[in-house]
Design an enzyme around this catalytic site. Structure first.
Site, PDB file in Angstrom:
ATOM      1  N   GLY A   1     126.669  25.586  98.588  1.00 29.01           N
ATOM      2  CA  GLY A   1     125.911  26.569  97.807  1.00 29.01           C
ATOM      3  C   GLY A   1     126.426  26.741  96.388  1.00 29.01           C
ATOM      4  CG  ASN A   2     130.341  27.867  93.660  1.00 25.56           C
ATOM      5  OD1 ASN A   2     129.893  28.871  93.118  1.00 25.56           O
ATOM      6  ND2 ASN A   2     131.271  27.111  93.115  1.00 25.56           N
TER       7      ASN A   2
ATOM      8  CE  LYS B   1     114.217  12.797  98.206  1.00 26.09           C
ATOM      9  NZ  LYS B   1     113.498  12.385  96.978  1.00 26.09           N
TER      10      LYS B   1
END
Ligand code: BMP
Length: 267
Positions: free
Chosen positions: A98-99, A93
């Site tokens: 993003g990074n 989860k």
């Protein structure tokens, strides 16, 4: 209407190698059962997995609850996955930008991407989470499920949030092959591409003989989930390892899930 197609027919609709393999192995093992083995030691996880491996198509892990995780845990899980022919789904989860998720997926102690065929993500941060995970997962032929809905009481993953999960999945089909959800979603918004689409629905909150756990979990039966709501894979945790005989429990859920599927596709 992909829920009326057989798993074998649906394997052909998927280009993602892990998704294709999942449909093929459901047909081969006559099982749509995923076991969620939420135990806290490596020995217990491996013991239970060895016992129920023949009856499941997906082993779902929460690797961060193991008190004694080591690199060999992943080696042993991979060995059992090869021996018993199932995929491994780390129920991580992910929920960050993003990074950050790229690093959480590839690195750290667990190096999830190196052994888990499937993982999942919340869409709270927006589409960048999928882009970040894809940079790691696509070259390794992994796949992703988005949490479109949750089984727990009071879940906020409803309405527009759930629809956005469908939109994001549609834009990222090479990696994002389906959902954690409680029902099929495709029919909720028109598919503007006009192409045939097929998503996998994996559904937790499944147990026979219990309606909940006192901490918000809500249970439905395999028949409600697969036949009435059109989901594909039932995820069963305490229904299998909670009490009684592990192997007998796994067989009961395998049969209940498969019978509901056969009834759904009219076989
Ligand atoms: P159980 O069958 O013992 O209630 O376990 C359900 C499993 O599925 C847990 O590992 C939980 O983290 C997971 N899960 C869930 O119960 N509901 C969701 O909506 C999403 C989940 O991943």
């Amino acid at each position: 209407m992909s829920q009326l197609k057989t798993y074998a027919e649906r394997a052909a609709l998927h280009k993602n190698p892990s998704a294709k393999r999942l449909f093929e192995l459901m047909e081969r093992k006559q099982s749509n059962l995923s076991a969620s083995v939420d135990v806290t030691t490596k020995a217990e996880l491996l013991r239970i997995t060895e016992a129920i491996g023949p009856y499941i198509v997906v082993l779902k892990t929460h690797i961060d609850i193991l008190s004694d995780f080591d690199a060999d845990t992943a080696v042993q899980l991979t060995r059992l996955a090869d021996k018993h022919d199932f995929l491994i789904f780390e129920d991580r989860k992910f929920a960050d930008i993003g990074n950050t998720v790229k690093l959480q997926y590839s690195s750290g102690v667990h190096k999830i991407a190196s052994w888990a065929h499937i993982t999942n993500a919340h869409i709270v941060p927006g589409e960048g989470i999928v882009k970040g995970l894809a940079e790691v997962g696509v070259p390794l032929q992994r796949c992703l499920l988005l949490l479109a809905e949750m089984s727990s009481k009071g879940s906020l993953a409803t309405g527009e949030y759930t629809l956005e999960a469908l939109r994001i999945a549609r834009r990222n089909k090479d990696f994002c092959v389906g959902f954690i959800g409680q029902r099929r979603l495709e029919g909720l918004i028109p598919n503007e591409t006009g192409e045939e689409e097929d998503f996998i629905y994996m559904t937790p909150g499944v147990q026979l003989g219990s309606k909940g756990d006192g901490l918000g979990q809500q249970y439905r039966t395999p028949r409600e989930v697969v036949l009435e709501c059109g989901c594909d894979v039932i995820i069963v945790g305490r229904g299998i390892y909670g009490s009684g005989d592990l192997v007998e429990n796994a067989k009961v859920y395998q049969k209940a899930g498969w019978d509901a599927y056969l009834e759904r596709v009219g076989r």
